[in-house]
Scaffold this motif. Structure first.
Motif, PDB file in Angstrom:
ATOM      1  N   PHE A 101       0.835  -1.198   0.000  1.00 56.96           N
ATOM      2  CA  PHE A 101       0.000   0.000   0.000  1.00 56.96           C
ATOM      3  C   PHE A 101       0.870   1.248   0.000  1.00 56.96           C
ATOM      4  CE2 PHE A 101      -2.399  -3.273   2.277  1.00 56.96           C
ATOM      5  CZ  PHE A 101      -3.555  -3.319   1.509  1.00 56.96           C
ATOM      6  N   HIS A 102       0.402   2.281  -0.669  1.00 54.96           N
ATOM      7  CA  HIS A 102       1.089   3.568  -0.598  1.00 54.96           C
ATOM      8  C   HIS A 102       0.867   4.168   0.783  1.00 54.96           C
ATOM      9  CE1 HIS A 102       2.592   7.520  -1.538  1.00 54.96           C
ATOM     10  NE2 HIS A 102       1.434   8.056  -1.172  1.00 54.96           N
ATOM     11  N   VAL A 103       1.943   4.665   1.381  1.00 54.88           N
ATOM     12  CA  VAL A 103       1.864   5.249   2.716  1.00 54.88           C
ATOM     13  C   VAL A 103       2.249   6.725   2.615  1.00 54.88           C
ATOM     14  CG1 VAL A 103       2.580   5.033   5.116  1.00 54.88           C
ATOM     15  CG2 VAL A 103       2.628   3.023   3.616  1.00 54.88           C
ATOM     16  N   PRO A 104       1.332   7.656   2.859  1.00 56.04           N
ATOM     17  CA  PRO A 104       1.640   9.079   2.677  1.00 56.04           C
ATOM     18  C   PRO A 104       2.632   9.635   3.684  1.00 56.04           C
ATOM     19  CG  PRO A 104      -0.550   8.808   3.618  1.00 56.04           C
ATOM     20  CD  PRO A 104      -0.078   7.435   3.236  1.00 56.04           C
ATOM     21  N   GLN A 105       2.648   9.088   4.896  1.00 63.68           N
ATOM     22  CA  GLN A 105       3.578   9.578   5.900  1.00 63.68           C
ATOM     23  C   GLN A 105       3.895   8.483   6.907  1.00 63.68           C
ATOM     24  OE1 GLN A 105       1.809  12.807   8.083  1.00 63.68           O
ATOM     25  NE2 GLN A 105      -0.023  11.660   8.614  1.00 63.68           N
ATOM     26  N   ALA A 106       5.044   8.628   7.548  1.00 65.52           N
ATOM     27  CA  ALA A 106       5.460   7.658   8.568  1.00 65.52           C
ATOM     28  C   ALA A 106       4.996   8.170   9.924  1.00 65.52           C
ATOM     29  CB  ALA A 106       6.975   7.480   8.541  1.00 65.52           C
ATOM     30  N   SER A 107       3.885   7.653  10.401  1.00 66.33           N
ATOM     31  CA  SER A 107       3.306   8.122  11.655  1.00 66.33           C
ATOM     32  C   SER A 107       2.690   6.949  12.415  1.00 66.33           C
ATOM     33  CB  SER A 107       2.220   9.174  11.386  1.00 66.33           C
ATOM     34  OG  SER A 107       1.131   8.592  10.685  1.00 66.33           O
ATOM     35  N   PHE A 108       2.371   7.205  13.675  1.00 69.94           N
ATOM     36  CA  PHE A 108       1.722   6.186  14.501  1.00 69.94           C
ATOM     37  C   PHE A 108       0.367   5.801  13.908  1.00 69.94           C
ATOM     38  CE2 PHE A 108      -1.328   5.412  18.010  1.00 69.94           C
ATOM     39  CZ  PHE A 108      -0.826   4.203  18.456  1.00 69.94           C
ATOM     40  N   GLU A 109      -0.375   6.787  13.423  1.00 72.68           N
ATOM     41  CA  GLU A 109      -1.688   6.524  12.836  1.00 72.68           C
ATOM     42  C   GLU A 109      -1.557   5.662  11.578  1.00 72.68           C
ATOM     43  OE1 GLU A 109      -1.826   9.845  15.524  1.00 72.68           O
ATOM     44  OE2 GLU A 109      -0.582   9.523  13.736  1.00 72.68           O
ATOM     45  N   ALA A 110      -0.557   5.964  10.752  1.00 77.24           N
ATOM     46  CA  ALA A 110      -0.329   5.178   9.538  1.00 77.24           C
ATOM     47  C   ALA A 110       0.043   3.743   9.880  1.00 77.24           C
ATOM     48  CB  ALA A 110       0.773   5.818   8.692  1.00 77.24           C
ATOM     49  N   LEU A 111       0.822   3.574  10.942  1.00 74.57           N
ATOM     50  CA  LEU A 111       1.229   2.240  11.384  1.00 74.57           C
ATOM     51  C   LEU A 111       0.004   1.395  11.744  1.00 74.57           C
ATOM     52  CD1 LEU A 111       4.083   0.851  12.073  1.00 74.57           C
ATOM     53  CD2 LEU A 111       3.467   1.314  14.446  1.00 74.57           C
ATOM     54  N   GLU A 112      -0.888   1.958  12.537  1.00 75.21           N
ATOM     55  CA  GLU A 112      -2.098   1.234  12.937  1.00 75.21           C
ATOM     56  C   GLU A 112      -2.994   0.941  11.736  1.00 75.21           C
ATOM     57  OE1 GLU A 112      -3.224   2.042  17.478  1.00 75.21           O
ATOM     58  OE2 GLU A 112      -3.770   3.687  16.131  1.00 75.21           O
TER      59      GLU A 112
END
Length: 219
Positions: free
Chosen positions: A167-178
């Motif tokens: 999946f494309h991930v727009p940013q490296a963040s805690f929310e993106a991780l979950e």
């Protein structure tokens, strides 16, 4: 009139089933990462499942360790490596320029420490837990910095346990991780236009985006 028959193949590295008709791809089914697949026995939940995840974007990264669906550790990493006027990272700048200026040396040192800290965290996961699999979203141009760091990661580039996050991930963040973990532990279906026409009514699907986590590169 019934639906046309199709062929399929399980691709273990990406943990997905690709199906096609007359050598034309109709779509892919991404299987939950915490479940194993065997053509003979089907899908089974993996017991005591430890999953390490790493997402790296421009100047920021996030790592996480999950056990049976529960996030037991995570950390966000940041580094000073973007050149203010041009908005370009020091890594890209070095493709055409030198590294003699003081600011460049500072950014390079920050980049070096950035990847060392990431790998130290991943090695802690590997030491403390019996890791089952790793998921990674990282641009290919950054792989040398991750795998040639003075502190090496606990896996090889072509390790069977390494899973490229699809999946494309727009940013490296805690929310993106979950959010990523929820996606990769559920069934995800992508269909080609023909596949959507033939089978779209029986699948809850996401359309092909042409972009996956391991291909993106914001540096």
């Amino acid at each position: 009139m019934g639906r046309p028959e199709f062929s399929y193949e399980y691709q273990s590295k990406k943990h997905r089933i690709e199906f096609w008709k007359d050598q034309e791809s109709l779509g892919r089914i991404y299987l939950p990462i915490d479940q194993s697949f065997d053509i003979a026995t089907g899908i089974q939940t993996i017991d005591d499942f430890y999953f390490g995840m790493l997402v790296i974007k421009a100047g920021q990264a996030v790592s996480g360790c999950f056990h049976n669906g529960v996030l037991i550790d995570h950390k966000v990493f940041r580094a000073y490596m973007v050149r203010k006027k041009q908005g370009k990272s020091q890594i890209k700048h070095l493709k055409t320029k030198g590294k003699s200026r003081a600011g460049s040396r500072v950014r390079l040192e920050s980049t070096k420490l950035f990847f060392e800290e990431i790998n130290e965290r991943l090695n802690r996961y590997s030491t403390d837990f019996a890791m089952t699999r790793w998921g990674i979203s990282c641009g290919k141009t950054l792989w040398p910095y991750l795998f040639d760091s003075e502190v090496l990661p606990p896996f090889e580039k072509n390790d069977d346990s390494l899973y490229p996050l699809p999946f494309h991930v727009p940013q490296a963040s805690f929310e993106a991780l979950e959010d990523l973990y929820k996606k990769i532990t559920s069934f995800q279906v992508t269909l080609s236009p023909e596949g959507e026409q033939l089978y779209g009514d029986i699948f809850v699907f996401t359309k092909e985006s042409g972009s996956t986590g391991d291909d993106s590169d914001d540096w």
